[in-house]
Enzyme design. Structure first.
Site, PDB file in Angstrom:
ATOM      1  N   GLU A 203      76.117  60.733 -27.134  1.00 46.35           N
ATOM      2  CA  GLU A 203      75.498  59.402 -27.285  1.00 46.35           C
ATOM      3  C   GLU A 203      74.143  59.528 -27.987  1.00 46.35           C
ATOM      4  OE1 GLU A 203      75.716  57.066 -23.623  1.00 46.35           O
ATOM      5  OE2 GLU A 203      77.902  57.100 -23.725  1.00 46.35           O
TER       6      GLU A 203
ATOM      7  N   GLU B 106      84.683  59.530 -23.247  1.00 43.31           N
ATOM      8  CA  GLU B 106      84.208  58.870 -22.028  1.00 43.31           C
ATOM      9  C   GLU B 106      84.857  57.498 -21.973  1.00 43.31           C
ATOM     10  OE1 GLU B 106      80.016  58.797 -20.996  1.00 43.31           O
ATOM     11  OE2 GLU B 106      79.723  60.773 -21.885  1.00 43.31           O
TER      12      GLU B 106
HETATM   13  O1  AHR Z   1      79.335  58.715 -17.506  1.00 44.81           O
HETATM   14  C1  AHR Z   1      78.045  58.308 -17.235  1.00 44.81           C
HETATM   15  C2  AHR Z   1      77.198  58.216 -18.487  1.00 44.81           C
HETATM   16  O2  AHR Z   1      77.697  57.231 -19.327  1.00 44.81           O
HETATM   17  C3  AHR Z   1      77.174  59.443 -19.354  1.00 44.81           C
HETATM   18  O3  AHR Z   1      76.263  60.385 -18.928  1.00 44.81           O
HETATM   19  C4  AHR Z   1      76.762  58.891 -20.683  1.00 44.81           C
HETATM   20  O4  AHR Z   1      77.238  59.653 -21.766  1.00 44.81           O
HETATM   21  C5  AHR Z   1      77.325  57.484 -20.659  1.00 44.81           C
HETATM   22  O5  AHR Z   1      76.395  56.551 -21.052  1.00 44.81           O
END
Ligand code: AHR
Length: 516
Positions: free
Chosen positions: A196, A320
Site C-alpha cells: 500500500e 488483501e
Molecule cells: O489487513 C489490515 C491492513 O489493511 C493491512 O495492514 C493493510 O495493508 C491494509 O490497509
C-alpha cells in the site's frame, strides 16, 4: 368494470410470472472451452504482526502448555494443512513497511524489543521472525510470500533479505544464516515490493513508487535455483490511475504481478463498519453487494492491464481481501478482532467464484487475515480453537486449486431488497486432473430456494454428490460456547434429469458438487 378486471388480470399474471421466474436459474457449463488453470495461489492467506494473528495466534512459544512445535501452535497448523493452504503472505500489511528483518533473527534473548507503531503501539519482542515464519510454512506445507520494506527500509536491506533466504552462494549474509541454524536456502518464490505504497507504505504518488520499484526490483534478484516473482504494490480498489502508471512505467520483465487490495465494509462507512454478528437484512444485503463489487474492481483494473499487457503475462494478485467489520465489543480497536458469520462465508464463496472466473489474470489471492484478525479462518481463546464459517468455504473450494476452469453462463433471478437487487446466484466450475467436475454455487437470497437447471456443453457424467454450508440465520456464527453451529453437511437436493443437473439451492447457502 371490464377494464378493472382486465388490469387485475394483467397485474396477477405479471406477479405470478415474476414469482415463478424468481425461483429458477439456468447454468451452462462450457465444458467444450476449457483453457486456463485456476492457480492454487488464489486460495492463499495473509498473516500480519497485528493483534493476535502471530503472537497469541500462530505463535505461543516453546514453553506454552498448548501443543506446539518450536513455539508454533499445532492445532492451527493441522487445520490449515487440511485445506491445502498454498501460500502465506507475511509480515504485513502496513507492518511490512516498518519491519526490519534483522531484528527477527538470531538468539531470541538477543533480539531487540521494538514497538509495533502500526498496530496499537504494543511491544514487538521479535520472537517470531524469518526462521519461525519459514518453519510455519514448512509445517503447513505452503509457499512463502514475503513483503519487503520499501517505506522505511533500504534497497540494501531488502536485497540482503532475499540473499539470506534464497542464496546458496558464499558470503557473509549466507554465513549469518548458517550460524542461525539454517544451512540451505529456502527459495522463497514470491516477494512484495512494499505494501500500500499509496497509503501506510509511504504515501507516495504512483510516479514516486515506480522509481522506488525499479531500483528495488533491480537489486532484489534471482539466485541459482531461486527465481523471484516480484509483486508491485498495486492500487486501492479500482484506482485505475495507480495501475495505469505502474503498467506503463515498470518494465514487465521486472515484475511477476501487481497487487490489488479490496475490502468489503458492511455499511460502506469506514468510521462505522458494522457489527460482525448483529445486523439486519439491509446490512446483510449491503455486505453482499459490496463483496460482489470485487468483479467490477477486477474488471476495471484488468482493462488497464490488458491495454499494456494483452497477453496477460503480468498477474493480478488480490493479496488483501475480505469482510472488515467493527471489532468485537471490549477488544482492542487496534487488534482488528472480529467474529465471522454465515454472511461472511457467502461473501468469501462469492469472491472465490469471481477469482476463479477471472483466473486468466487473477493468479493470486490472500484472505485478510488467517488467525484472530479480520475475516479469519481460525479464532483462538487460550487453548481453545474454532473454525469459522469462512474456513469451511476454503475447505469446500480446495477442489478448484490448480484445476482447469470451466467457463460458466448463468442466468439468475434477482435477490431484491427494497429498491435494490443483486443476482441471487453466482457460480464457478472446474475440472481436475482426474476428470472430476466441481461446481460451486452460492445463493445469497436469504429467503428463497432457487432451482438451478444446469446443462453441459460437450461432456457426459454419471454420478453427483455434494456438500452444503448454511444455517438458520445469516448472522449465525461459531462461538467458543458452540464451535460447530455452522459446519459442512452432505447435500442431497440434487438429481440428474437426462443429461441435465437439477439442484435445489436453499436460501443463504453455498454448495459444492462433484460430478463424475
Ligand atoms: O489487513 C489490515 C491492513 O489493511 C493491512 O495492514 C493493510 O495493508 C491494509 O490497509
Amino acid at each position: 368494470m371490464r377494464i378493472k378486471l382486465f388490469l387485475l388480470l394483467v397485474v396477477m399474471t405479471a406477479l405470478m410470472s415474476s414469482a415463478f421466474s424468481q425461483s429458477e436459474a439456468t447454468l451452462t457449463l462450457q465444458t467444450d472451452s476449457i483453457k486456463q488453470t485456476i492457480s492454487k495461489n488464489i486460495y492463499g492467506m495473509f498473516s500480519e504482526h497485528l493483534g493476535r494473528d502471530i503472537y497469541d495466534g500462530f505463535w505461543v512459544g516453546r514453553n506454552s502448555s498448548i501443543p506446539n512445535k518450536d513455539g508454533i501452535r499445532l492445532d492451527i497448523v493441522k487445520a490449515l494443512k487440511a485445506i491445502n493452504v498454498p501460500l502465506m503472505r507475511w509480515p504485513g500489511g502496513c507492518f511490512a513497511d516498518q519491519y526490519h528483518w534483522m531484528d527477527g533473527i538470531g538468539p531470541k534473548d538477543k533480539r531487540p524489543q521494538t514497538v509495533n507503531s502500526t498496530w496499537g503501539g504494543v511491544t514487538e519482542n521479535n520472537n517470531f521472525g524469518t526462521h519461525e515464519f519459514m518453519e510455519l510454512c514448512d509445517l503447513i506445507g505452503c509457499q512463502a510470500y514475503v513483503a519487503g520494506n520499501v517505506g522505511s527500509g533500504t534497497v540494501k536491506e531488502m536485497s540482503q533479505w532475499v540473499e539470506y533466504l534464497n542464496s546458496p552462494l558464499k558470503g557473509s549474509i549466507t554465513q549469518l544464516r548458517k550460524e542461525n541454524g539454517r544451512d540451505k536456502p529456502w527459495h522463497v518464490p514470491f516477494w512484495g515490493v512494499g505494501n500500500e505504497s499509496w497509503g501506510c507504505g509511504g504515501n507516495m504518488t504512483p510516479e514516486e513508487y515506480v522509481d522506488f520499484y525499479r531500483r528495488y526490483a533491480t537489486f532484489c534478484h534471482d539466485y541459482p535455483g531461486a527465481h523471484l516473482n516480484k509483486i508491485a504494490s498495486g492500487p486501492n480498489g479500482d484506482d485505475t490511475h495507480w495501475m495505469d502508471v505502474l503498467m506503463k512505467n515498470i518494465p514487465h520483465d521486472l515484475m511477476w504481478g501487481v497487487s490489488v487490495h479490496y475490502y468489503t465494509i458492511p455499511t460502506g462507512n469506514w468510521a462505522h463498519k458494522g457489527s460482525a454478528t448483529k445486523f439486519a437484512e439491509d446490512e446483510y444485503f449491503g455486505t453482499l453487494k459490496r463483496a460482489l463489487e470485487m468483479s467490477k474492481v477486477i474488471e476495471d483494473e484488468e482493462a488497464v492491464m490488458d491495454k499494456y499487457d494483452p497477453e496477460k503475462k503480468v498477474a493480478m494478485g488480490v493479496d488483501e481481501w475480505g469482510v472488515w467489520t467493527d471489532v468485537e465489543p471490549g477488544t482492542n480497536p487496534a487488534f482488528l478482532y472480529q467474529q465471522n458469520s454465515l454472511r461472511d462465508a457467502l461473501a468469501a464463496a462469492s469472491t472465490l467464484n469471481i477469482f476463479n472466473n477471472h483466473s486468466d489474470r487473477v493468479r493470486m489471492g490472500n484472505l485478510a487475515q488467517t488467525v484472530n484478525v479480520l475475516q479469519s479462518l481460525v479464532l483462538t481463546k487460550g487453548p481453545k480453537m474454532l473454525l469459522t464459517p469462512t474456513y469451511y468455504v476454503f475447505d469446500m473450494y480446495k477442489v478448484h486449486q490448480d484445476a482447469k476452469l470451466i467457463p460458466v453462463e448463468l442466468s439468475s433471478p434477482d435477490y431484491v431488497s427494497g429498491s435494490e437487487h443483486l443476482p441471487a446466484v453466482n457460480a464457478s466450475a472446474s475440472k481436475d486432473s482426474t476428470g472430476a467436475i466441481h461446481v460451486s454455487l452460492v445463493n445469497i437470497d436469504p429467503s428463497k430456494t432457487i432451482t438451478i437447471r444446469t446443462s453441459f456443453k460437450g461432456t457426459k457424467w454419471n454420478t453427483v454428490n455434494g456438500n452444503i454450508l448454511t444455517s438458520e440465520n445469516f448472522n449465525d456464527y461459531n462461538s467458543f460456547e458452540n464451535p460447530v453451529k455452522i459446519k459442512v453437511a452432505i447435500f442431497s437436493n440434487v438429481r440428474k434429469e437426462n443429461d441435465e443437473l437439477l439442484v435445489s439451492l436453499p436460501p443463504k447457502s453455498l454448495v459444492v458438487l462433484e460430478l463424475k
